[in-house]
Scaffold this motif. Structure first.
Motif, short mmCIF file in Angstrom:
data_model
loop_
_atom_site.label_atom_id
_atom_site.label_comp_id
_atom_site.label_asym_id
_atom_site.label_seq_id
_atom_site.Cartn_x
_atom_site.Cartn_y
_atom_site.Cartn_z
N LEU A 45 8.24 41.29 56.14
CA LEU A 45 9.34 40.53 57.91
C LEU A 45 9.12 41.33 58.48
CD1 LEU A 45 12.02 42.78 54.98
CD2 LEU A 45 12.08 40.05 55.61
N ARG A 46 9.54 41.29 59.82
CA ARG A 46 9.64 41.65 60.70
C ARG A 46 10.12 42.17 61.86
NH1 ARG A 46 5.80 37.63 63.81
NH2 ARG A 46 5.43 39.27 65.42
N VAL A 47 10.55 43.39 62.25
CA VAL A 47 11.80 43.26 63.29
C VAL A 47 12.55 43.02 64.03
CG1 VAL A 47 12.13 45.43 64.44
CG2 VAL A 47 10.78 46.12 63.14
N GLY A 48 13.40 42.70 63.96
CA GLY A 48 13.88 41.24 64.76
C GLY A 48 14.39 40.24 63.57
N GLN A 49 14.22 40.01 63.09
CA GLN A 49 14.80 38.23 62.01
C GLN A 49 16.23 39.40 61.52
OE1 GLN A 49 11.28 38.80 59.05
NE2 GLN A 49 12.46 37.13 58.60
N LYS A 50 16.70 38.39 61.65
CA LYS A 50 18.12 37.77 61.39
C LYS A 50 18.07 37.97 59.71
CE LYS A 50 20.09 34.50 64.94
NZ LYS A 50 20.43 32.81 65.25
N VAL A 51 19.15 38.55 59.61
CA VAL A 51 19.56 38.78 58.06
C VAL A 51 20.69 39.07 57.88
CG1 VAL A 51 17.48 40.69 57.85
CG2 VAL A 51 19.95 41.43 58.50
N PHE A 52 21.44 38.57 56.44
CA PHE A 52 22.93 38.72 56.07
C PHE A 52 22.96 39.68 54.87
CE2 PHE A 52 20.63 34.12 58.05
CZ PHE A 52 21.60 33.82 59.08
N ALA A 53 24.25 40.18 55.63
CA ALA A 53 24.76 40.53 54.04
C ALA A 53 25.41 40.37 53.07
CB ALA A 53 24.59 41.71 54.12
N ILE A 54 25.60 39.92 52.00
CA ILE A 54 27.90 39.71 50.86
C ILE A 54 27.96 40.20 50.17
CG2 ILE A 54 28.40 38.06 50.37
CD1 ILE A 54 26.36 36.10 51.17
N GLY A 55 28.99 41.20 50.79
CA GLY A 55 29.50 41.73 49.50
C GLY A 55 31.00 42.49 49.20
N ASN A 56 31.09 43.71 49.18
CA ASN A 56 32.96 43.53 48.80
C ASN A 56 33.48 45.20 49.79
OD1 ASN A 56 33.26 41.09 46.82
ND2 ASN A 56 31.19 42.47 46.02
N PRO A 57 32.62 45.14 50.54
CA PRO A 57 33.29 46.61 51.33
C PRO A 57 34.95 46.72 51.61
CG PRO A 57 33.08 44.39 52.89
CD PRO A 57 33.17 43.73 51.67
N PHE A 58 34.92 47.79 51.16
CA PHE A 58 36.83 48.75 51.00
C PHE A 58 37.30 47.90 50.09
CE2 PHE A 58 34.82 49.97 55.08
CZ PHE A 58 34.80 51.14 55.02
N GLY A 59 36.44 46.96 49.36
CA GLY A 59 37.47 46.20 47.75
C GLY A 59 37.32 44.77 49.08
N LEU A 60 37.27 44.66 50.02
CA LEU A 60 37.66 43.41 50.71
C LEU A 60 36.48 42.82 50.08
CD1 LEU A 60 38.63 44.71 54.08
CD2 LEU A 60 40.31 43.74 52.52
N ASP A 61 37.09 41.33 48.63
CA ASP A 61 35.70 40.97 48.27
C ASP A 61 35.19 39.88 49.20
OD1 ASP A 61 37.58 39.37 48.04
OD2 ASP A 61 38.17 39.52 46.57
N TRP A 62 33.75 39.39 49.27
CA TRP A 62 32.69 38.54 49.20
C TRP A 62 32.88 38.28 50.95
CZ3 TRP A 62 34.87 38.50 44.18
CH2 TRP A 62 34.42 38.48 43.65
N THR A 63 32.72 39.17 51.81
CA THR A 63 32.48 39.65 53.22
C THR A 63 31.05 39.44 53.30
OG1 THR A 63 34.64 41.03 52.96
CG2 THR A 63 32.78 41.19 55.07
N LEU A 64 31.26 38.60 54.57
CA LEU A 64 30.06 38.36 55.33
C LEU A 64 29.57 39.15 56.24
CD1 LEU A 64 26.84 36.98 55.46
CD2 LEU A 64 28.40 35.18 56.85
N THR A 65 28.17 40.08 57.11
CA THR A 65 28.54 40.22 57.87
C THR A 65 26.69 40.19 58.29
OG1 THR A 65 27.58 42.49 57.21
CG2 THR A 65 29.80 42.66 57.34
#
Length: 354
Positions: free
Chosen positions: A143-163
């Motif tokens: 991995l290199r600093v600056g690469q795009k990344v995508f996180a999927i999860g359930n923050p605060f119970g708000l299911d299937w959120t993409l950031t």
């Protein structure tokens, strides 16, 4: 009469005849990066799960044991056998967990194994037909600093959120509540909040590159600094948890550092793992492995460079860790080091790590 009621009746009747919806301006095609992000989310969403844990409480007055909600988190499908990976801290202290899939189905989970030292845990659910696809596995050592990344999860119970965000730093360390230190973490500015823990961090190809584990935030919400366990670690630890239910690190008792190792390899033209320090009383010290030295006059002097372990070539720190994970504490393994331009074969009896 107020200003809002002061339009003359005849003018209001005239305007009413002309009050029509605005003409919609055609948008055109989505931008290429938007289309790629949408495709990535739609492809990965089905492999991400929502985890709700429960805790057994005993009422001393009624002598009844009750199951009460404890917390929520995220996870993802690991394989076709129903194994789900999440963080250890998501299920720590819980007496049960329910795993909900993206299609709405929910399953009671069985705990397979945990590794608090890596903040990883494996659950198993009994999924029959319509089994979700496992996420494709990537690598994290490159991995290199600056690469795009995508996180999927359930923050605060708000299911299937993409950031989304980027890799903002590498090789971070984070202490846990147990006193252990999680090493070689990926730092990202993708918004990670409570409930994201255990969810996947993906690269632009949709491959798993990390497991979101923690945030740095005085307020408890995302402050632009999140951390993920690198997938190279996950891909070593999870199979051991599935097979044995726990992970005990075999250890040489040396200190290394990925970025410094890469810099030394490039500068000196040597492929291997540079031994920076040797712990007193460790397996490495007993075997005679020599660390680097720092002198006033000569400056930095390399010590031994590990080039193979157990017959497996070692070119970088990830290779060494992968080679170690093929063994168990107490195993006697051969270690080949480069010392003063010559190769030296050593026999090392591995210790149990932290």
């Amino acid at each position: 009469m107020t200003a809002w009621q002061s339009i003359p009746l005849i003018q209001a009747e005239f305007l009413a005849g002309r009050a029509e919806p605005r003409v919609v301006t055609p948008r055109g095609d989505l931008a290429a990066d938007e289309q790629a992000t949408i495709a990535l989310f739609e492809q990965a969403r089905g492999s991400v799960v929502f985890i709700a844990t429960t805790e057994r409480l005993f009422n001393p007055w009624t002598r009844n044991a009750l199951q009460v909600p404890r917390g929520t988190g995220s996870g993802f499908v690991w394989d076709n056998l129903g194994h789900v990976v999440t963080n250890d801290h998501v299920i720590a202290g819980a007496s049960g967990a329910t795993v909900r899939l993206a299609d709405g189905r929910a399953f009671n989970a069985v705990l397979v194994g945990t590794s608090p030292a890596h903040d990883l845990a494996v659950l198993r659910i009994g999924v029959g037909a319509g089994r979700p696809e496992p996420l494709p596995i990537g690598t994290s050592h490159d991995l290199r600093v600056g690469q795009k990344v995508f996180a999927i999860g359930n923050p605060f119970g708000l299911d299937w959120t993409l950031t989304t965000g980027i890799v903002s730093a590498l090789n971070r360390e984070l202490p846990t509540d147990t006193g252990a230190v999680i090493e070689r973490l990926i730092q990202t500015d993708a918004a990670i909040n409570p409930g994201n823990s255990g969810g996947p961090l993906l690269d632009s190809a949709g491959r798993l590159i990390g497991v979101n584990t923690a945030i740095y935030s005085p307020s408890g919400a995302s402050a632009g600094i999140g951390f993920a366990v690198p997938v190279d670690t996950v891909n070593r630890v999870v199979p051991r948890l599935i097979a044995q239910g726990r992970y005990i690190r075999p250890s040489l008792g040396i200190r290394t550092e990925e970025q410094l190792n890469a810099a030394l390899s490039a500068r000196l033209g040597i492929q291997g793992v540079f031994v920076l320090e040797v712990e007193p009383g460790s397996a490495a010290e007993r075997a005679g492995i020599r660390p680097a030295r720092l002198g006033r006059e000569a400056g930095f002097q390399t010590g031994d460079v590990i080039v193979s372990l157990g017959g497996r070539p070692v070119r970088r720190v990830a290779d060494l860790l992968a080679a170690l994970d093929r063994h168990a504490p107490g195993d006697a393994v051969s270690v080949t080091v480069l010392r003063d331009g010559a190769t030296v074969d050593l026999n090392v009896t591995l210790d149990a790590g932290r």
